[in-house]
Design an enzyme around this catalytic site. Structure first.
Site, PDB file in Angstrom:
ATOM      1  N   GLU A   1      -6.037  -4.051  -0.524  1.00 51.49           N
ATOM      2  CA  GLU A   1      -6.355  -5.229   0.283  1.00 51.49           C
ATOM      3  C   GLU A   1      -7.452  -6.108  -0.321  1.00 51.49           C
ATOM      4  O   GLU A   1      -7.695  -7.213   0.162  1.00 51.49           O
ATOM      5  CB  GLU A   1      -6.780  -4.793   1.689  1.00 51.49           C
ATOM      6  CG  GLU A   1      -5.666  -4.186   2.530  1.00 51.49           C
ATOM      7  CD  GLU A   1      -5.472  -2.698   2.329  1.00 51.49           C
ATOM      8  OE1 GLU A   1      -4.839  -2.056   3.182  1.00 51.49           O
ATOM      9  OE2 GLU A   1      -5.963  -2.150   1.302  1.00 51.49           O
TER      10      GLU A   1
ATOM     11  N   LYS B   1     -15.837  16.780  12.239  1.00 51.88           N
ATOM     12  CA  LYS B   1     -16.930  16.848  13.217  1.00 51.88           C
ATOM     13  C   LYS B   1     -17.039  18.278  13.716  1.00 51.88           C
ATOM     14  O   LYS B   1     -16.166  18.787  14.415  1.00 51.88           O
ATOM     15  CB  LYS B   1     -16.701  15.882  14.380  1.00 51.88           C
ATOM     16  CG  LYS B   1     -17.981  15.591  15.173  1.00 51.88           C
ATOM     17  CD  LYS B   1     -17.845  14.360  16.046  1.00 51.88           C
ATOM     18  CE  LYS B   1     -19.201  13.925  16.585  1.00 51.88           C
ATOM     19  NZ  LYS B   1     -19.107  12.685  17.388  1.00 51.88           N
TER      20      LYS B   1
ATOM     21  N   TRP C   1     -21.330  15.428  11.738  1.00 51.77           N
ATOM     22  CA  TRP C   1     -20.302  15.015  10.784  1.00 51.77           C
ATOM     23  C   TRP C   1     -20.454  15.761   9.458  1.00 51.77           C
ATOM     24  O   TRP C   1     -21.560  15.942   8.946  1.00 51.77           O
ATOM     25  CB  TRP C   1     -20.383  13.512  10.512  1.00 51.77           C
ATOM     26  CG  TRP C   1     -20.041  12.643  11.685  1.00 51.77           C
ATOM     27  CD1 TRP C   1     -20.894  11.868  12.405  1.00 51.77           C
ATOM     28  CD2 TRP C   1     -18.749  12.453  12.259  1.00 51.77           C
ATOM     29  NE1 TRP C   1     -20.210  11.202  13.406  1.00 51.77           N
ATOM     30  CE2 TRP C   1     -18.890  11.547  13.342  1.00 51.77           C
ATOM     31  CE3 TRP C   1     -17.478  12.964  11.975  1.00 51.77           C
ATOM     32  CZ2 TRP C   1     -17.825  11.139  14.123  1.00 51.77           C
ATOM     33  CZ3 TRP C   1     -16.410  12.558  12.759  1.00 51.77           C
ATOM     34  CH2 TRP C   1     -16.582  11.660  13.817  1.00 51.77           C
TER      35      TRP C   1
ATOM     36  N   THR D   1       0.844  -1.192   0.000  1.00 51.57           N
ATOM     37  CA  THR D   1       0.000   0.000   0.000  1.00 51.57           C
ATOM     38  C   THR D   1       0.880   1.243   0.000  1.00 51.57           C
ATOM     39  O   THR D   1       1.996   1.235   0.512  1.00 51.57           O
ATOM     40  CB  THR D   1      -0.890   0.042   1.250  1.00 51.57           C
ATOM     41  OG1 THR D   1      -0.062   0.127   2.417  1.00 51.57           O
ATOM     42  CG2 THR D   1      -1.760  -1.190   1.342  1.00 51.57           C
TER      43      THR D   1
END
Length: 540
Positions: free
Chosen positions: A326, A437, A442, A181
């Protein structure tokens, strides 16, 4: 039923036996190289013998440091089908990370494009396990490298036999490839792909996206990035013509010529590429997309206005998909259902701008980050995307501590926050670390970025959270204006543009204008770097 192993060797054998005349095209700056699956197979055999001559055994890691070309395509099959593991090195990594992943994987041999050797020369003495370097040269000449011992690929494999006893009596769970990654924090993490995973992944990608033998696959996604999204394996399995454009993927005039000349019908890429292509087309760039049938975008969100413009102006229909290293990487695709044919344009693009429905063979659940409960399928309730299935990794290579944080209770916890509507289409909201936030509510940086990028004078926009004494956090918009429009756009014009498009409390607290937004090695916004470079200047 027969206990028959799922191996990518069967893809290679099928392509060579039944589609030996189909073309593989490799485009270089000064020439276009063509051969067929028949010749390709013989060179895969020679490569397998050559690796054995170096003492490469089953499970040994063999690395590639290469762009998209026919020799890299030979490595994709010749290495794993003889039993070794191909480690595709990301050529955009920092020297520090490059050294780390070569040493961590314990690579024995590195295959290097002739115009990339200079990136390895400075770090060669730090590569502890590498015993041989092989230069893949289209010019046929050895570059002035200090790598040692070093060989020219074509000369080295030339005298080996053109047949090799590739075994199909082996464990389908044997590793075939490994990819790391791109890390924004810490060292890169290794993901090992088994033969079984790659075969099942190919089946589902072909099934979902409707790939057929008649397709001409144009590989825009780098072969060092999550197996080029599995497209080289899919193409070989079906016997498709495959086009490998090398450095030409960043030259939009050259890319459009390749599409036209080779009659490309199936291609994939990240939004950065499609942004560049759109800019080229808007400036009057020559193109012929009459052969194009399937275009996939992934890696990050594709702005809605660009998807609409591509379709309406250029007949270039983009399907948005979702995945990650992944997951081999395919997870979902935003393809409207058959009974949605009558939807209005707005409703259609509401579907097309999601990341789609989970692919056949995988399971998904959205886990509320506060309660751990599964989020409702109402298009509003947010949760972390958790996935499991036969081509999803179960751990990071030789990294048990970081594996514990990501692979829990039989699920891959992606770190991506999404909603799912009643039809099962997921919409990305943010990364867990990028959610803002504000006042207990959110804010999705992804949705806010897409809203800002719909501004006619904006090229790119990234949103990060900035500390606020009253609201805890507020959004900060980092905006790149279109070239030549820098004096025509202002903070106020961006704010005014957003007034009727988002909730009032989502409107950024501040807008800063940048020449460019830093990106990771795979083209995603690097928000860690943005926080380091932009926030301190504002807080002075």
């Amino acid at each position: 039923m027969m206990n028959y192993p799922l191996l990518i060797t069967t893809f290679m054998n099928r392509a060579a036996r039944y589609f030996s005349k189909k073309e593989i095209v490799s485009v270089y700056a000064n020439e276009t190289f063509r051969y067929d699956y028949g010749r390709w197979y013989k060179r895969c055999c020679q490569l397998a013998h050559a690796l054995e001559s170096l003492g490469i055994k089953r499970g040994d890691r063999v690395a590639s440091f290469s762009l998209n070309n026919h020799r890299h395509f030979e490595l994709y099959f010749g290495v794993p089908c003889m039993g070794a593991v191909l480690h595709t090195l990301n050529v955009r990594l920092s020297p520090e990370h490059l050294v780390y992943i070569v040493n961590h994987a314990e690579d024995k041999v590195i295959f290097i494009d002739e115009d990339l050797w200079f990136m390895l020369d400075p770090v060669k003495d730090q590569l502890k396990t590498v015993k041989h370097f092989v230069i893949m040269s289209q010019s046929g000449t050895m570059p002035p490298t200090t790598l040692s011992p070093v060989m020219l690929y074509d000369e080295w494999i030339r005298d080996f036999p053109e047949e090799y006893p590739f075994s199909i009596d082996r464990d389908e769970n044997d590793p075939a490839l490994i990819c790391y990654t791109s890390a924004t924090t810490g060292d890169p993490k290794g993901v090992v792909y088994s033969h079984r995973a790659l075969v099942l992944h190919s089946y589902t990608v072909g099934l979902t996206l409707g790939a057929i033998e008649r397709d001409c696959l144009l590989h825009v996604v780098p072969m060092f990035h999550a197996n080029a999204w599995g497209a080289p394996f899919l193409g070989a399995a079906l016997g498709c013509k495959q086009v490998l454009p090398g450095r030409q993927i960043l030259d939009m005039k050259a890319l459009c010529k390749i599409i036209s000349d080779e009659r490309a019908s199936f291609t994939c890429g990240v939004p950065t590429i499609w942004l560049m292509l759109h800019k080229y087309l808007e400036e009057g760039g020559e193109h012929d997309f009459s052969s194009i049938r399937t275009v996939v975008s992934g890696g990050s969100a594709m702005p809605r206005h660009l998807m609409e413009s591509f379709r309406d102006k250029y007949g270039f229909n983009i399907a948005q998909c979702y995945g990650m290293t992944e997951t081999s990487p395919f997870v979902s695709a935003a393809i409207p259902k058959s009974y949605m044919d009558g939807l209005s344009d707005k409703e259609l693009f509401d579907i097309k701008t999601t990341v789609g429905i989970i692919a056949t063979g995988l399971e998904v659940r959205l886990e509320n980050i506060d309660t751990g409960e599964e989020a409702a399928m109402d298009g509003k309730d947010m949760g972390e995307i958790c996935i499991r299935g036969p081509w999803v990794a179960s751990e990071y290579f030789k990294d048990p501590e970081r594996s514990k944080a990501t692979f829990r209770d039989g699920w891959l916890h992606t770190g991506d926050i999404a909603t799912m509507n009643e039809e099962g289409y997921m919409s990305l909201v943010d990364r867990t670390r990028d959610l803002i936030k504000s006042g207990g509510e959110w804010i999705s940086s992804v949705d806010l970025e897409n809203a800002i990028m719909a501004h006619p004078l904006v090229l790119e926009a990234a949103v990060i959270g900035m500390p606020d004494p009253k609201w805890q956090e507020r959004p900060l918009a980092c905006v790149v204006p279109l070239p030549g429009k820098e004096t025509e756009i202002s903070r106020n014009s961006v704010m005014e543009f957003l007034q009727d498009k988002i909730a009032k409390w989502w409107i950024p607290e501040e807008v800063v204008f940048l020449k460019e937004i830093p990106k990771t090695s795979v083209g995603k916004f690097n928000k860690k770097e943005l926080r380091k470079s932009v926030l301190p200047a504002l807080q002075k």
